[in-house]
Design an enzyme around this catalytic site. Structure first.
Site, PDB file in Angstrom:
ATOM      1  N   LYS A 112      88.204 -32.662  -5.971  1.00 57.26           N
ATOM      2  CA  LYS A 112      86.794 -33.076  -5.971  1.00 57.26           C
ATOM      3  C   LYS A 112      86.451 -33.890  -7.211  1.00 57.26           C
ATOM      4  CE  LYS A 112      84.676 -29.860  -2.777  1.00 57.26           C
ATOM      5  NZ  LYS A 112      83.681 -28.814  -2.540  1.00 57.26           N
ATOM      6  N   LYS A 195      93.283 -33.177   4.533  1.00 58.33           N
ATOM      7  CA  LYS A 195      92.662 -32.287   5.524  1.00 58.33           C
ATOM      8  C   LYS A 195      91.346 -32.862   6.051  1.00 58.33           C
ATOM      9  CE  LYS A 195      90.020 -29.377   2.457  1.00 58.33           C
ATOM     10  NZ  LYS A 195      89.388 -28.131   2.197  1.00 58.33           N
ATOM     11  N   LYS A 198      84.374 -32.191   5.501  1.00 64.05           N
ATOM     12  CA  LYS A 198      82.959 -32.507   5.656  1.00 64.05           C
ATOM     13  C   LYS A 198      82.529 -33.637   4.753  1.00 64.05           C
ATOM     14  CE  LYS A 198      81.772 -28.034   4.772  1.00 64.05           C
ATOM     15  NZ  LYS A 198      81.245 -26.701   5.010  1.00 64.05           N
TER      16      LYS A 198
HETATM   17  P1  AMP Z   1      84.365 -25.485   3.755  1.00 61.00           P
HETATM   18  O1  AMP Z   1      84.149 -26.567   4.738  1.00 61.00           O
HETATM   19  O2  AMP Z   1      85.143 -25.958   2.584  1.00 61.00           O
HETATM   20  O3  AMP Z   1      83.132 -24.712   3.405  1.00 61.00           O
HETATM   21  O4  AMP Z   1      85.328 -24.467   4.483  1.00 61.00           O
HETATM   22  C1  AMP Z   1      84.890 -23.445   5.334  1.00 61.00           C
HETATM   23  C2  AMP Z   1      86.062 -22.779   5.989  1.00 61.00           C
HETATM   24  O5  AMP Z   1      86.711 -23.709   6.872  1.00 61.00           O
HETATM   25  C3  AMP Z   1      87.147 -22.297   5.029  1.00 61.00           C
HETATM   26  O6  AMP Z   1      87.692 -21.075   5.480  1.00 61.00           O
HETATM   27  C4  AMP Z   1      88.165 -23.382   5.074  1.00 61.00           C
HETATM   28  O7  AMP Z   1      89.444 -22.915   4.761  1.00 61.00           O
HETATM   29  C5  AMP Z   1      88.074 -23.831   6.524  1.00 61.00           C
HETATM   30  N1  AMP Z   1      88.451 -25.247   6.626  1.00 61.00           N
HETATM   31  C6  AMP Z   1      87.797 -26.304   6.096  1.00 61.00           C
HETATM   32  N2  AMP Z   1      88.422 -27.452   6.387  1.00 61.00           N
HETATM   33  C7  AMP Z   1      89.519 -27.117   7.129  1.00 61.00           C
HETATM   34  C8  AMP Z   1      90.559 -27.856   7.735  1.00 61.00           C
HETATM   35  N3  AMP Z   1      90.616 -29.180   7.659  1.00 61.00           N
HETATM   36  N4  AMP Z   1      91.500 -27.165   8.412  1.00 61.00           N
HETATM   37  C9  AMP Z   1      91.447 -25.822   8.522  1.00 61.00           C
HETATM   38  N5  AMP Z   1      90.501 -25.074   7.964  1.00 61.00           N
HETATM   39  C10 AMP Z   1      89.530 -25.694   7.272  1.00 61.00           C
END
Ligand code: AMP
Ligand code: TRP
Length: 327
Positions: A112, A195, A198
């Site tokens: 980030k 990956k 968002k």
């Molecule tokens: P975040 O979007 O960072 O708040 O992530 C929320 C949840 O989604 C966490 O458990 C992450 O590990 C999972 N996550 C986010 N992006 C991915 C991705 N590209 N593939 C698999 N899991 C994801």
């Protein structure tokens, strides 16, 4: 006594297939077996700038996605992180035992800050994993179901909990990350080496859970593929492997069977069908989200906060006593 699980998602952008397949899909299964707490982590979201009205809207939206995906408020507890002030208080205390180099090592922080530059990054972004540790250990959590990208943060959580216990006596349960094949990182459609995220710059990186049919078809059509024309599931073809993973996880058809199904059929047939699979998944989900009113969701979140507040309060009091605060 059922074991407790805890997890959360930030209301910081459009939830996408990665969030669903990496995290939420597992939660739905686990809620029958475990005492489950699922949080909307708005305090994590503000570690990067957020528009206040958007943050409010997205906080409710994330809770709607939880519910529409099958998190059942009769089985699981849902709440908003900022409504339980103990998270911030415990974070502060853990800040005094976390070491600067431990946080500097965190891949997510490095990623980030690389994107935006350290100069414009908030201290909160650096401290993000300590707040996450507080979220988890405040509730004597045993398992943390997350996508693979979060494993490093759960490792740090273990380190901090162990360090506290050693210094001040047994206080915290040492949690474990819970990942399955479905928590495999779902990669960006525009770049299979990163990956799905968002905060990606291009909307062609992700399929948002709110994308309509036309958008899904356009994005899948544009998704990068590897050279060749055969549908094979292999590490040498990371872009295709990612698309097959999405297909497989949403349809419960194994990658091997998918390979078989598309022998000598070419990418465009495969992509058309993948778009159908995604749309067949998203359409009922979106309908369920639309059927949930804000009032109903806020009621569920308020009831959740009421349930977890005494647990958090009790644990924090224990911590405060142990470190010598007068309570
Ligand atoms: P975040 O979007 O960072 O708040 O992530 C929320 C949840 O989604 C966490 O458990 C992450 O590990 C999972 N996550 C986010 N992006 C991915 C991705 N590209 N593939 C698999 N899991 C994801
Ligand atoms: N850091 C997690 C993510 O970005 C979100 C999160 C915050 C979390 N607190 C948590 C996940 C506690 C599990 C448990 O995905």
């Amino acid at each position: 006594m059922k074991k407790r699980i805890f997890s959360g998602i930030q209301p910081s952008g459009n939830l996408h297939l990665g969030n669903y397949l990496g995290a939420i899909k597992n939660w739905v299964k686990l809620q029958d077996e475990y005492e489950s707490i699922f949080c909307v982590v708005d305090m994590h979201a503000i570690t990067v700038p957020q528009d206040p009205a958007e943050l409010r809207r997205r906080t409710i939206e994330v809770a709607k996605v939880y519910l529409a995906s099958g998190i059942d408020p009769k089985k699981s507890t849902l709440f908003i992180q900022s409504q339980i002030s103990e998270h911030a208080e415990l974070c502060w205390i853990l800040n005094t035992i976390a070491k600067i180099p431990e946080l500097e090592k965190m891949t997510q922080f490095k990623d980030k800050t690389q994107k935006n530059g350290k100069e414009s990054s908030a201290v909160g972004l650096f401290d993000y994993p300590v707040l996450m540790a507080a979220d988890i250990i405040l509730y004597d959590t045993e398992l943390v179901p997350v996508g693979k990208d979060q494993k490093q943060h759960v490792e740090l959580t273990r380190t901090l909990a162990e360090r506290f216990n050693k210094k001040f006596g047994e206080t915290f349960v040492i949690p474990k990350a819970y990942t399955t094949e479905t928590s495999e990182n779902i990669m960006g459609l525009d770049d299979p080496s990163k990956k799905m995220s968002k905060s990606a710059k291009s909307e062609y990186n992700y399929i948002a859970l709110s994308d309509d049919e036309e958008t899904v078809r356009r994005k899948i059509k544009k998704a990068v593929t590897d050279s060749g024309s055969e549908i094979v599931y292999s590490d040498e073809k990371p872009a295709l492997k990612n698309l097959i993973n999405i297909y497989s996880l949403l349809s419960e058809i194994s990658p091997k069977e998918i390979e078989k199904k598309y022998v000598s059929k070419g990418y465009s047939n495969f992509k058309n069908d993948l778009a159908d699979v995604v749309i067949n998944f998203l359409t009922p989900l979106q309908q369920k989200i639309a059927d949930l009113t804000d009032e109903k969701v806020l009621q569920i979140l308020e009831a959740g906060a009421k349930k977890v507040r005494p647990i958090a309060k009790k644990k924090l009091e224990e911590v405060k006593k142990k470190i010598g605060f007068i309570i």
